[in-house]
Design an enzyme around this catalytic site. Structure first.
Site, PDB file in Angstrom:
ATOM      1  CB  SER A  80     -16.516   4.740  -5.310  1.00 16.40           C
ATOM      2  OG  SER A  80     -15.259   4.729  -5.916  1.00 16.40           O
ATOM      3  CE  LYS A  83     -13.228   3.613  -3.683  1.00 11.13           C
ATOM      4  NZ  LYS A  83     -12.877   4.844  -4.405  1.00 11.13           N
ATOM      5  CE1 TYR A 205     -11.485  -0.123  -4.233  1.00 12.96           C
ATOM      6  CE2 TYR A 205     -10.211  -0.484  -6.225  1.00 12.96           C
ATOM      7  CZ  TYR A 205     -11.028   0.320  -5.464  1.00 12.96           C
ATOM      8  OH  TYR A 205     -11.398   1.557  -5.915  1.00 12.96           O
ATOM      9  CE1 TYR A 257     -15.497   8.787  -6.115  1.00 11.67           C
ATOM     10  CE2 TYR A 257     -17.217   9.867  -7.366  1.00 11.67           C
ATOM     11  CZ  TYR A 257     -16.583   8.726  -6.952  1.00 11.67           C
ATOM     12  OH  TYR A 257     -17.032   7.514  -7.375  1.00 11.67           O
ATOM     13  CB  VAL A 275     -17.336   5.601 -11.857  1.00 13.44           C
ATOM     14  CG1 VAL A 275     -16.367   6.633 -11.324  1.00 13.44           C
ATOM     15  CG2 VAL A 275     -16.822   4.197 -11.642  1.00 13.44           C
TER      16      VAL A 275
HETATM   17  N1  GLN Z   1     -13.313   0.719  -9.762  1.00 13.46           N
HETATM   18  C1  GLN Z   1     -13.044   2.099  -9.721  1.00 13.46           C
HETATM   19  C2  GLN Z   1     -11.590   2.370  -9.411  1.00 13.46           C
HETATM   20  O1  GLN Z   1     -11.044   1.712  -8.568  1.00 13.46           O
HETATM   21  C3  GLN Z   1     -13.940   2.738  -8.701  1.00 13.46           C
HETATM   22  C4  GLN Z   1     -14.033   4.111  -9.007  1.00 13.46           C
HETATM   23  C5  GLN Z   1     -15.193   4.868  -8.464  1.00 13.46           C
HETATM   24  O2  GLN Z   1     -16.369   4.479  -8.400  1.00 13.46           O
HETATM   25  N2  GLN Z   1     -14.843   6.079  -8.193  1.00 13.46           N
HETATM   26  O3  GLN Z   1     -10.989   3.237 -10.007  1.00 13.46           O
END
Ligand code: GLN
Length: 343
Positions: A80, A83, A205, A257, A275
């Site tokens: 994430s 992003k 993605y 988050y 994550v």
């Molecule tokens: N690849 C994970 C997802 O799309 C990314 C999640 C993350 O780092 N929160 O669920």
């Protein structure tokens, strides 16, 4: 015979032994290495392979000094954290107004993979939750998936100063288990918030989540944002200055988050976690922090990473609203004491 470059790096590595800031980071590392709370992500088997003891802390300053302790060259998937940076690329590709019409900037208070859109506008709430990140990936320009991915990888290279690979096993697993993300994407397609090339965008993605980075990369990425979009070591511009404030603002409000409010209260540095166990944190005008430690708390943030950022923020007064005198003066601690050998 050693050349002058080798001698210089030897001299630098000796000087780093006595660097006060590096010693401070070593103590911090030692203090939290023994913290064994949290669990390594296991929603796909590849992430579960991570060693819970891996722990790296890297700090890069806007004048190009780099300090690192622990596992700073161990690679892991960015997940994430990507992003925030892809959001910057989307802003460059499409401009602020268009991007704002497709993705909001409001925190959700919900889990990152919640299937929820703004009722009034049908927009995903922000680019840091999966819905917003998929809508953001959809905005990345390029003739086909290959070109769009290459543009992303080139962007990350400008931030970190080195080329990046994708973990193919992680990508394949993300793709084969990603039905929840697919559901979010098709819900957005239903509302006309994403384009028809949705399968290509989903692949993009999943690929952006699977890019391999290390703690040093995360520090350089944050330092680049802290430095107005220019990598302080290479001098390359990674992000148009006009959009730096946009990116770090959503990092502050939405980057951790559904812990983002607590984070703003306790730490205050715009940050993004993933994550894979990474956290990148920005102290605008000062420095960037990269931390890697795979065990995650219930919200999905690296347990040791959160602790280290809390402590760095409070010790060096890195909270943007901190008004008192910092316990330690950052300028004094970092002056001329970097691990230059680490760059
Ligand atoms: N690849 C994970 C997802 O799309 C990314 C999640 C993350 O780092 N929160 O669920």
């Amino acid at each position: 015979m050693a050349n002058t470059g080798d001698l210089k790096s030897l001299a630098d590595s000796i000087s780093s032994v006595t660097s006060p800031f590096r010693n401070y980071l070593s103590d911090l590392h030692e203090k939290y290495q023994s913290l064994t709370e949290g669990a390594v992500a296991d929603y796909i088997p590849e992430l579960a392979l991570a060693d819970p003891n891996w722990f790296g802390i890297c700090v890069a300053t806007v004048d190009g000094q780099v300090f690192e302790v622990g596992n700073c060259t161990q690679t892991f998937t960015i997940q994430s954290i990507s992003k925030a940076f892809v959001y910057g690329l989307a802003l460059e590709d499409r401009g602020r107004d268009y991007v704002n019409s497709k993705v909001g900037v409001e925190p959700t208070g919900e889990a990152f993979n919640a299937i929820v859109l703004d009722e009034g506008t049908n927009r995903p709430y922000n680019p840091m939750v999966n819905a917003g990140a998929i809508a953001t990936a959809d905005l990345i320009s390029g003739q086909d998936g290959t070109e769009r991915l290459k543009r992303m990888l080139d962007m990350f290279q400008r931030y970190t100063g080195r080329g990046h690979d994708i973990s193919v096993p992680v990508f394949m697993s993300e793709k084969s288990t990603g039905n929840r993300n697919r559901a979010i994407a098709y819900l957005m397609l239903n509302f006309g918030m994403v384009g028809e090339k949705l399968e290509e965008t989903l692949d993009l993605y999943f690929q952006q989540c699977s890019i391999l980075v290390n703690a040093r990369d995360l520090a350089m990425m944050a330092a680049t944002l802290a430095n107005g979009g220019v990598n302080p070591c290479t001098g390359d511009r990674a992000l148009d200055e006009r959009y730096v404030q946009d990116v770090i603002s959503v990092m502050l409000t939405c980057g951790m988050y559904d812990y983002s409010g607590e984070w703003a209260y306790r730490v205050g540095m715009p940050a993004k976690s993933g994550v894979g166990g990474g956290i990148t944190a920005v102290s605008p005008g000062k420095l960037g922090i990269g931390i890697f430690s795979p065990p995650l708390d219930a919200k999905g943030n690296s347990v040791r990473g959160v602790k280290v950022c809390e402590e760095l923020s409070s010790e060096f007064g890195l909270h943007p609203f901190s008004v008192g005198k910092a316990k330690r003066d950052l300028a004094e601690w970092i002056a001329g004491s970097a691990d230059i050998d680490s760059w």
